[in-house]
Design a protein around this motif. Structure first.
Motif, short mmCIF file in Angstrom:
data_model
loop_
_atom_site.label_atom_id
_atom_site.label_comp_id
_atom_site.label_asym_id
_atom_site.label_seq_id
_atom_site.Cartn_x
_atom_site.Cartn_y
_atom_site.Cartn_z
N LYS A 254 -7.90 60.40 -37.61
CA LYS A 254 -8.93 59.47 -37.15
C LYS A 254 -8.27 58.21 -36.61
CE LYS A 254 -11.51 57.62 -40.37
NZ LYS A 254 -12.60 57.48 -41.36
N VAL A 255 -8.72 57.77 -35.44
CA VAL A 255 -8.21 56.53 -34.86
C VAL A 255 -8.72 55.36 -35.70
CG1 VAL A 255 -8.16 55.07 -32.80
CG2 VAL A 255 -8.24 57.57 -32.56
N PHE A 256 -7.79 54.48 -36.11
CA PHE A 256 -8.20 53.34 -36.94
C PHE A 256 -7.77 52.00 -36.38
CE2 PHE A 256 -3.91 53.92 -38.49
CZ PHE A 256 -3.49 52.66 -38.88
N SER A 257 -6.90 52.00 -35.35
CA SER A 257 -6.46 50.71 -34.82
C SER A 257 -6.01 50.83 -33.38
CB SER A 257 -5.31 50.15 -35.68
OG SER A 257 -4.89 48.89 -35.20
N LEU A 258 -6.38 49.82 -32.59
CA LEU A 258 -5.85 49.63 -31.24
C LEU A 258 -4.77 48.57 -31.37
CD1 LEU A 258 -5.78 49.66 -28.12
CD2 LEU A 258 -7.80 48.18 -28.14
N VAL A 259 -3.51 48.93 -31.09
CA VAL A 259 -2.40 48.03 -31.40
C VAL A 259 -1.74 47.42 -30.17
CG1 VAL A 259 -1.90 49.11 -33.61
CG2 VAL A 259 -0.81 50.00 -31.54
N TRP A 260 -2.01 47.97 -28.98
CA TRP A 260 -1.37 47.43 -27.78
C TRP A 260 -2.21 47.76 -26.57
CZ3 TRP A 260 2.56 44.12 -27.69
CH2 TRP A 260 3.16 43.82 -26.47
N PRO A 261 -2.38 46.80 -25.64
CA PRO A 261 -1.79 45.47 -25.52
C PRO A 261 -2.21 44.53 -26.65
CG PRO A 261 -2.78 46.18 -23.44
CD PRO A 261 -3.25 47.13 -24.48
N GLN A 262 -1.36 43.56 -26.89
CA GLN A 262 -1.57 42.68 -28.03
C GLN A 262 -2.89 41.93 -27.97
OE1 GLN A 262 1.67 39.97 -28.61
NE2 GLN A 262 0.90 39.17 -30.54
N ASP A 263 -3.32 41.54 -26.75
CA ASP A 263 -4.55 40.77 -26.63
C ASP A 263 -5.80 41.63 -26.84
OD1 ASP A 263 -4.31 42.22 -24.31
OD2 ASP A 263 -4.81 40.57 -22.96
N ARG A 264 -5.62 42.95 -26.96
CA ARG A 264 -6.75 43.84 -27.22
C ARG A 264 -6.70 44.42 -28.64
NH1 ARG A 264 -9.83 46.42 -24.13
NH2 ARG A 264 -9.22 48.51 -24.83
N TRP A 265 -5.82 43.93 -29.47
CA TRP A 265 -5.68 44.47 -30.82
C TRP A 265 -7.02 44.44 -31.54
CZ3 TRP A 265 -6.78 43.13 -35.75
CH2 TRP A 265 -6.15 43.86 -36.77
N ASP A 266 -7.33 45.56 -32.22
CA ASP A 266 -8.61 45.63 -32.91
C ASP A 266 -8.60 46.79 -33.91
OD1 ASP A 266 -11.19 44.99 -33.59
OD2 ASP A 266 -12.12 45.85 -31.81
N TRP A 267 -9.42 46.66 -34.96
CA TRP A 267 -9.67 47.77 -35.87
C TRP A 267 -10.74 48.67 -35.25
CZ3 TRP A 267 -6.11 48.32 -39.28
CH2 TRP A 267 -5.51 47.22 -39.92
N ILE A 268 -10.63 49.96 -35.49
CA ILE A 268 -11.61 50.91 -34.99
C ILE A 268 -12.18 51.66 -36.18
CG2 ILE A 268 -11.97 52.96 -33.54
CD1 ILE A 268 -9.68 51.97 -31.78
N SER A 269 -13.48 51.61 -36.32
CA SER A 269 -14.13 52.25 -37.46
C SER A 269 -15.37 52.99 -37.00
CB SER A 269 -14.50 51.20 -38.52
OG SER A 269 -15.38 50.24 -37.98
N ASN A 270 -15.93 53.78 -37.90
CA ASN A 270 -17.15 54.51 -37.62
C ASN A 270 -18.31 53.51 -37.52
OD1 ASN A 270 -19.60 56.12 -37.93
ND2 ASN A 270 -18.27 57.78 -38.59
N PRO A 271 -19.06 53.49 -36.42
CA PRO A 271 -20.10 52.48 -36.24
C PRO A 271 -21.34 52.70 -37.08
CG PRO A 271 -20.13 54.01 -34.41
CD PRO A 271 -18.93 54.38 -35.25
N GLY A 272 -21.48 53.89 -37.67
CA GLY A 272 -22.62 54.14 -38.54
C GLY A 272 -23.93 54.45 -37.84
N VAL A 273 -23.89 54.70 -36.52
CA VAL A 273 -25.14 54.94 -35.79
C VAL A 273 -25.73 56.32 -36.06
CG1 VAL A 273 -24.45 53.34 -33.97
CG2 VAL A 273 -23.93 55.77 -33.72
N PHE A 274 -24.97 57.18 -36.74
CA PHE A 274 -25.46 58.52 -37.06
C PHE A 274 -26.00 58.61 -38.49
CE2 PHE A 274 -22.57 59.07 -33.56
CZ PHE A 274 -23.10 60.10 -32.80
N ASP A 275 -26.11 57.49 -39.17
CA ASP A 275 -26.49 57.51 -40.59
C ASP A 275 -27.88 58.10 -40.82
OD1 ASP A 275 -24.07 56.39 -41.10
OD2 ASP A 275 -24.82 54.38 -41.57
N ASP A 276 -28.78 57.96 -39.86
CA ASP A 276 -30.14 58.44 -40.05
C ASP A 276 -30.35 59.88 -39.57
OD1 ASP A 276 -30.91 56.00 -41.13
OD2 ASP A 276 -31.45 55.16 -39.16
#
Length: 285
Positions: A254-276
């Motif tokens: 599972k993809v969990f992090s965007l690490v490069w480019p540095q200015d786009r660094w971010d955590w990636i998680s399940n958005p939960g839109v399928f919960d219902d």
């Protein structure tokens, strides 16, 4: 003084008596002997220090490099691996040449990908449409141990898991999973979600229940993603050998992090839109 028989293992050898200067034994301790006993621990410590000499710098460097490589292989095999994004199929969240990290722990011990997870998986067969440039030189070596992003894989979002029925689309262009419309607007490209290049289905298609051990996946950029839709069999086509499913055994993690480019660094998680989404599709009339 008696002399012991040579070679006798039980013989006790007596040291000669020390006499005083006037020929008498005055019983005083031998100062020289005491000095030798005091120096013995110091001498032993020096000998031990010589035996524990450090390795030359170059040998230590080789040893440390070897340990680092072993750890890198272990980490790549069991925990984390780096990849890069080769196309625009996951925009706007992931764009071409982004570097991402994939973790594998979530799917250990019988865990399976869930709806909404962004996963990297091996090509099920014929899904990769272009030749990706292979890394060369040092980059090629580092890619083997997970220290350089590798290609030859696909990254998509899980939309359906075992037993799910996916349908396109409602009046707002939303995907339905088991009859429940899913609002994907927080991550999907800003266009009609049902659009799909090369699918041949437009906005009117529906899957069979996802088989056991399989996944149905889509790119976030629905207008430019060769995903499960592109591998569905057209209704009425005979002897179709295509398959829209991705085997869960092909999922790297599972993809969990965007690490490069540095200015786009971010955590990636399940958005939960399928919960219902219900666990089972609605009963057929």
């Amino acid at each position: 003084m008696t002399t012991d028989a040579p070679g006798d293992p039980e013989a006790i050898h007596e040291a000669p008596e020390a006499d005083s200067a006037d020929g008498r034994d005055d019983g005083a301790p031998d100062a020289a002997a005491d000095g030798d006993e005091a120096a013995a621990p110091v001498t032993k410590a020096r000998d031990d220090a010589k035996e524990r000499k450090h390795l030359p710098v170059w040998q230590e460097s080789v040893l440390l490099l070897g340990i680092a490589l072993v750890l890198a292989v272990v980490i790549k095999t069991f925990f984390v691996q780096a990849f890069y994004i080769p196309s625009e199929s996951m925009e706007p969240g992931l764009i071409r040449n982004d570097r991402i990290l994939v973790q594998k722990v979530s799917y250990w011990f019988g865990g399976d990908p869930a709806r909404g997870d962004v996963v990297v998986f091996e090509d099920p067969g014929g899904w990769l449409t272009g030749e990706e440039p292979a890394p060369t030189g040092l980059a090629n070596v580092l890619s083997k141990i997970g220290l350089y992003p590798t290609g030859g894989h696909l990254v998509k979002r899980v939309i359906g898991t075992e037993g799910d029925v996916i349908e396109c689309c409602d009046d707002e262009g939303r995907i339905l999973v088991n009859g429940e419309p899913v609002d994907e607007s927080i991550y999907i490209a800003k266009r009609r979600q049902c659009a799909g290049q090369g699918t041949g289905f437009g906005c009117e298609w529906k899957t069979e229940p996802v088989p056991e051990g399989k996944l149905f996946v889509l790119g976030d950029n629905r207008g430019s993603s060769s995903d499960s839709r592109a591998h569905m069999c057209q209704e009425g086509v005979e002897n179709c050998t295509k398959s829209p499913w991705v085997d869960t055994d092909l999922v790297v993690g599972k993809v969990f992090s965007l690490v490069w480019p540095q200015d786009r660094w971010d955590w990636i998680s399940n958005p939960g839109v399928f919960d219902d989404v219900p666990d089972d599709p609605p009963a057929q009339d």
